[in-house]
Design a protein around this motif. Sequence first.
Motif, PDB file in Angstrom:
ATOM      1  N   MET A   1      52.346  25.609  39.591  1.00  0.00           N
ATOM      2  CA  MET A   1      52.587  24.162  39.580  1.00  0.00           C
ATOM      3  C   MET A   1      51.341  23.391  39.129  1.00  0.00           C
ATOM      4  O   MET A   1      51.435  22.380  38.446  1.00  0.00           O
ATOM      5  CB  MET A   1      53.023  23.695  40.973  1.00  0.00           C
ATOM      6  N   THR A   5      51.204  21.048  35.901  1.00  0.00           N
ATOM      7  CA  THR A   5      50.796  19.641  36.020  1.00  0.00           C
ATOM      8  C   THR A   5      49.701  19.316  35.021  1.00  0.00           C
ATOM      9  O   THR A   5      49.753  18.284  34.334  1.00  0.00           O
ATOM     10  CB  THR A   5      50.304  19.353  37.454  1.00  0.00           C
ATOM     11  N   GLY A  44      58.811  15.375  39.441  1.00  0.00           N
ATOM     12  CA  GLY A  44      59.118  16.624  40.136  1.00  0.00           C
ATOM     13  C   GLY A  44      57.964  17.095  40.995  1.00  0.00           C
ATOM     14  O   GLY A  44      58.167  17.615  42.102  1.00  0.00           O
ATOM     15  N   ARG A  45      56.758  16.900  40.503  1.00  0.00           N
ATOM     16  CA  ARG A  45      55.575  17.284  41.289  1.00  0.00           C
ATOM     17  C   ARG A  45      55.471  16.416  42.550  1.00  0.00           C
ATOM     18  O   ARG A  45      55.111  16.905  43.620  1.00  0.00           O
ATOM     19  CB  ARG A  45      54.321  17.129  40.428  1.00  0.00           C
ATOM     20  N   HIS A  48      57.947  17.652  44.984  1.00  0.00           N
ATOM     21  CA  HIS A  48      57.393  18.871  45.572  1.00  0.00           C
ATOM     22  C   HIS A  48      56.416  18.535  46.701  1.00  0.00           C
ATOM     23  O   HIS A  48      56.463  19.127  47.782  1.00  0.00           O
ATOM     24  CB  HIS A  48      56.702  19.679  44.473  1.00  0.00           C
ATOM     25  N   LYS A  51      58.139  17.373  49.885  1.00  0.00           N
ATOM     26  CA  LYS A  51      58.827  18.408  50.655  1.00  0.00           C
ATOM     27  C   LYS A  51      57.878  19.175  51.569  1.00  0.00           C
ATOM     28  O   LYS A  51      58.311  19.772  52.550  1.00  0.00           O
ATOM     29  CB  LYS A  51      59.523  19.391  49.700  1.00  0.00           C
ATOM     30  N   VAL A  52      56.590  19.204  51.211  1.00  0.00           N
ATOM     31  CA  VAL A  52      55.629  19.984  52.006  1.00  0.00           C
ATOM     32  C   VAL A  52      54.659  19.078  52.759  1.00  0.00           C
ATOM     33  O   VAL A  52      53.686  19.561  53.329  1.00  0.00           O
ATOM     34  CB  VAL A  52      54.843  20.967  51.106  1.00  0.00           C
TER      35      VAL A  52
END
Length: 706
Positions: A1, A5, A44-45, A48, A51-52
């Motif tokens: 990722m 990026t 999208g990053r 991501h 989500k964490v």
Amino acid sequence: MQVATYICITVDLALAIFEEPAVYPLPFLATSIIEVFCLLAFFGRLVHFSKVTPRSVFWKDTKNICVMVTIFLNLIDLIIHGSLLIAHIPIVRWSRVLRPIYLVNFAESRQIRRAFRSIRNTLPEILYVFLLFIFSVLMFSLMAQKLLGSRKLITSEGEPYFENYLEGVFNLYVLVTTANSPDVMMPAYDYSWWYSIFFIAYIILNTYIFMSVFLAVVYNNYRKHLKNEIRKLAYMKRRKMADAFNALKVQEGSEFVISETTWLKLVKLVAPDISNSHRELLLRVSKEDNQRYVGKEAFIRLADLLNIQVITMKTRMHPIECWMPHLYTCGASRFIRRVVLHKGFIYAFDVVIVVNAIFIALDDKNPLIANAEWVFLSLYVIEILLKLYTYDPRTFFAKSQFWNWFDTFIIIAALVATSVNTALKSASLYNSQEILDIVFILRVLRLIRIIDSIQRFRVIMNTLINILPTMLTFCGIILTIYYVFAIIGMEVFKNKIRFFPENSSEPYAQQCGAEALKDSSFAKSKYCKNNFNNLGSAFVVLVELTVVNQWHVIATGFALVTHPAAKLYFIAFHVVVVIMIINIFVAFILEAFFVEYSLEKSEVETAIEKKIQELGMAVQEGDIPTGNLVDSMDNCENYLGGFSEGNQKGLMFQIASKRYRTVDALLQRMFEAEIPPEDEGPPMEDILNLSPNDLYIENPTFNSAA
């Protein structure tokens, strides 16, 4: 990722090369599709991350908000620009200037953010000095107008001399940079030498005193905020290690500890690339010999332990000794190896390099000098072969042996290039100029070898190697600022100045396509290629402005073809880049040299490094055995096995050279040496809010660095 990026950020920034005004034009549809893809990747990053990351933390993080707002603005601008383009209505792509925000605000760019944060924190102190400096320039400009404006003097270009106040302010600001000295003084000096006193006083006050004060203020504030950043990092690391200990601890008697099994599993998870033998070494450092657990103090130092670069070494026989032992151990062979190991061998080839340098400077058209090149090449090849015969090739070409790799590459490349050029010359009586250029460059590069033979040269080289990571950070800052100014310049100045070939019949070709530049210094100096007609040209102009020389000619040229207010663009660039960024870079270089020189005079070693040496398994830096040691750097697949008592496997460990330690890491170690081992620091929230004026520890000084 992370790689994806960075690729998307690079592609997004590079789109300016293909967008109008473009170096290589592409249709708007093609560039817009690529940009939309990059924006989707950025979004999208962010998803991501969300989500964490806990929701409360994610939405409080200004980085994430900045990226989301920038994505939205880029999309809006893209839609508006595409719609108006279809309607043939010209419009400015204003959102392109926001693209560097992605480079700064994604989590992968924390070093660039730290640097920008230091710049931001330094601004208030700089602002007061800058306002005082501007006040001085304005006052001297007013005096110049009153003293010289009524004398009806003219400049060398036939312009009125200090009759216009704003023009006078610009000329005196340029004088601070010395770019128009002594030209700006000459009309007044020709009129009366007394006026030279006015300009000399101005230069002393503004060029020497104020610019020196700028550097002093920038350096002092940069150093203060650097110390604060490092203090935060040190406390955060210790606090997080304490939290990790509390999560993994078990009770052993009356105290809490980490079991040996848990410790090994943890180290294997967080550092999977180190060998099992290296892991065994770290465990021995962390616990007592008769214990099967790791205490809290040793566990908190685990991060430091893993950050120490330890080279694993193992004794191995030379391949020739394995194949032909009698030949390799005979008297003649031992004599050759003793000669190569002697310091006189190094000094002899240093002399050869110096003599080679003299021959390089002489006329190579002389056959004797041209043939001498083969003699020197032969000597260098013999030197490498003798070293390979003496040292194990795996040792000679270890990862850390930069100069051996450099020497071998230069000699082989020079040998191949010289052979190819000689073959071409003998076959067709033709010299390839490109090959000759390569040969000449390789000859000169050989002289770099002598740097590593002189102690003080090594100090400088070590400092340069140490600051390379931070130099990359500053390159990111410069790229960001250049990109913003380049995009603004392209939108404001595109096609205002054009370059034409020498024999062009275009009207005003000699005036860069602009009648306003007729008889100007810009046109007379043939600066027509200094324009903002594409991203490449814009970057070249910005580099020239950074160098400062003749920057006022460039600024005046663009002001003539647009509006006098255009000079504010060039002044703003000078203030931001030359006065602020370059001075901060100089401050960092000074700090780096202070640290490097202090380390040369007194070894700065952590308690962990000392303990490794106490175990008797360390090879001291600069005391590497001259036998057949190879940097095995074995990984988990190439397991050498743990070492038993007496080190039966023949393993030895060397702490890597200081030249591979960054300045930030060294400063952090110096600060941590002042923190007692039992001090876990303030709570995490207080750590994050620490300011340079907060004195949490009793003696937070960095005097040893200076």
